[in-house]
Scaffold this active site. Structure first.
Site, PDB file in Angstrom:
ATOM      1  N   LYS A  58       0.850  -1.191   0.000  1.00 41.13           N
ATOM      2  CA  LYS A  58       0.000   0.000   0.000  1.00 41.13           C
ATOM      3  C   LYS A  58       0.883   1.236   0.000  1.00 41.13           C
ATOM      4  O   LYS A  58       1.701   1.434   0.894  1.00 41.13           O
ATOM      5  CB  LYS A  58      -0.911  -0.018   1.232  1.00 41.13           C
ATOM      6  CG  LYS A  58      -1.792   1.210   1.324  1.00 41.13           C
ATOM      7  CD  LYS A  58      -2.806   1.105   2.444  1.00 41.13           C
ATOM      8  CE  LYS A  58      -3.577   2.403   2.582  1.00 41.13           C
ATOM      9  NZ  LYS A  58      -4.549   2.356   3.680  1.00 41.13           N
ATOM     10  N   LYS A 110      -2.269  -1.520  -3.872  1.00 40.06           N
ATOM     11  CA  LYS A 110      -3.142  -0.354  -3.797  1.00 40.06           C
ATOM     12  C   LYS A 110      -2.324   0.916  -3.867  1.00 40.06           C
ATOM     13  O   LYS A 110      -1.336   1.003  -3.137  1.00 40.06           O
ATOM     14  CB  LYS A 110      -3.883  -0.427  -2.466  1.00 40.06           C
ATOM     15  CG  LYS A 110      -4.763   0.749  -2.190  1.00 40.06           C
ATOM     16  CD  LYS A 110      -5.335   0.617  -0.815  1.00 40.06           C
ATOM     17  CE  LYS A 110      -6.083   1.900  -0.512  1.00 40.06           C
ATOM     18  NZ  LYS A 110      -6.495   1.986   0.841  1.00 40.06           N
TER      19      LYS A 110
HETATM   20  C1  PBG Z   1      -7.582   3.332   5.528  1.00 39.69           C
HETATM   21  C2  PBG Z   1      -7.795   3.244   4.068  1.00 39.69           C
HETATM   22  C3  PBG Z   1      -7.582   4.219   3.077  1.00 39.69           C
HETATM   23  C4  PBG Z   1      -8.088   3.676   1.902  1.00 39.69           C
HETATM   24  C5  PBG Z   1      -8.537   2.412   2.193  1.00 39.69           C
HETATM   25  N1  PBG Z   1      -8.334   2.143   3.522  1.00 39.69           N
HETATM   26  C6  PBG Z   1      -7.064   5.585   3.150  1.00 39.69           C
HETATM   27  C7  PBG Z   1      -5.716   5.868   3.609  1.00 39.69           C
HETATM   28  O1  PBG Z   1      -4.880   4.987   3.797  1.00 39.69           O
HETATM   29  O2  PBG Z   1      -5.465   7.056   3.834  1.00 39.69           O
HETATM   30  C8  PBG Z   1      -8.152   4.373   0.568  1.00 39.69           C
HETATM   31  C9  PBG Z   1      -9.213   3.894  -0.357  1.00 39.69           C
HETATM   32  C10 PBG Z   1      -9.507   4.788  -1.494  1.00 39.69           C
HETATM   33  O3  PBG Z   1      -8.861   5.825  -1.725  1.00 39.69           O
HETATM   34  O4  PBG Z   1     -10.459   4.462  -2.224  1.00 39.69           O
HETATM   35  N2  PBG Z   1      -6.299   3.271   5.984  1.00 39.69           N
END
Ligand code: PBG
Length: 323
Positions: A195, A248
């Site tokens: 991520k 992601k």
């Molecule tokens: C929570 C999380 C996030 C997303 C999914 N889970 C945001 C982040 O890490 O700031 C992003 C999902 C999206 O942008 O559609 N940690």
């Protein structure tokens, strides 16, 4: 003539269909939903930067999930927006927290819908970070127990799978141990293994009210410039017991997804995130692109690169487009 005649296999639609290598199927798609803790259970608060998506009260959520099931959707990911936030994100692991209630309600109404829960603290902490804070820093190890308790509370409510997105080191192991010890060795973990600290999450943070109140997420989420580091993250999560791995965002990181596909035999998820959705929606609304075609091409590309399944805000529509 001795050149390659690639056009021969593109001459008719039936022929093109015959040789198509990648097929997007309704069951490949996972729709994210935002459930809002609100006295008005039917509340719907549209998310400005994500046209077509809303924060939903419990009742509205169940209605929409029911409709989505009828449209052909078979899997969803749940995010909660609690009424109260605190330093320790205690509503994330509260037995009667909003996600826990939502899981129960969905499972009562549409029992066969696959319910995956996002396991993270950022929507629940007053500071908006994904872990506990001490001395201005996100603390790794003290956060693990809270994440494990969050995951446990989700499966106790009936979640089919948990998806930790916090990027703390060791969280997959901590969650696995807790689930196993509590009798949930049958519930898989989909790890947000790779991520990135991405600007593509902008609209989500509006949707989930989870923007950090100070600093950024760069001490836990990954540097977009790094691919090898992503392989190390994936390896760690495989060792810790992840059942599925996620990359992601999706489109900007297809190279990483492909490398994971070649290296691991686990199912892979890719998250086509809020910013990726917003770009297509905005250009589509202006009439600059064909929204549906661009969405389908994007999702097909993610699958072609190696995704087993795709989290996308287009899922509800796409199950009908491809169904
Ligand atoms: C929570 C999380 C996030 C997303 C999914 N889970 C945001 C982040 O890490 O700031 C992003 C999902 C999206 O942008 O559609 N940690």
């Amino acid at each position: 003539m001795s050149f390659f005649r690639g056009r021969r296999l593109r001459r008719t639609e039936s022929l093109r269909n015959l040789v198509r290598e990648t097929e997007l199927r309704p069951q490949d798609l996972i729709h994210p939903f935002f459930v809002l803790e609100d006295d008005d259970l039917q509340t719907r608060k549209p998310i400005a930067s994500m046209p077509g998506q809303s924060q939903l009260g419990l009742g509205a959520l169940v209605d929409d999930v029911h409709r989505a099931w009828d449209q052909g959707l078979r899997a969803l990911m749940l995010f909660g927006i609690p009424k109260h936030k605190d330093e320790r994100g205690s509503q994330a692991y509260a037995r009667e927290g909003i996600v826990q209630q939502a899981v129960t309600r969905i499972k009562e109404t549409v029992p066969e819908m696959l319910v995956i829960t996002d396991v993270c603290l950022c929507e629940y902490t007053s500071h908006g970070h994904c872990g506990l804070i001490a001395e201005g820093m996100v603390q790794n190890d003290p956060t693990l127990e809270l994440l494990a308790q969050t995951a446990l509370s989700h499966v106790q409510a009936g979640a089919d799978m948990v998806a930790p997105s916090d990027m703390m080191d060791g969280r997959v192991q901590a969650i696995r141990q807790t689930l196993d010890a509590e009798g949930f060795c049958d519930r898989p973990i989909m790890s947000y293994a790779v991520k990135y600290a991405s600007a593509f999450y902008g609209p989500f943070r509006e949707a989930a009210q989870s923007a950090p109140s100070f600093g950024d997420r760069k001490t836990y989420q990954m540097d977009p410039a790094n691919a090898l580091e992503g392989l190390r993250e994936a390896e760690a999560d495989v060792q810790e017991g992840a059942d599925m791995l996620m990359v992601k965002p999706a489109l900007p990181y297809l190279d990483v997804l492909r490398r994971l596909r070649e290296r691991y035999d686990l199912p892979l998820a890719a998250y086509h995130v809020s910013g990726e959705y917003a770009l297509i929606k905005a250009a589509g609304e202006k009439g600059w692109i064909d929204e549906r075609q661009v969405a389908l091409e994007s999702l097909t590309s993610i699958k072609r690169a190696g995704a087993t399944c795709i989290l996308t805000y287009f899922a509800r529509e796409a199950v009908e487009w491809v169904g």
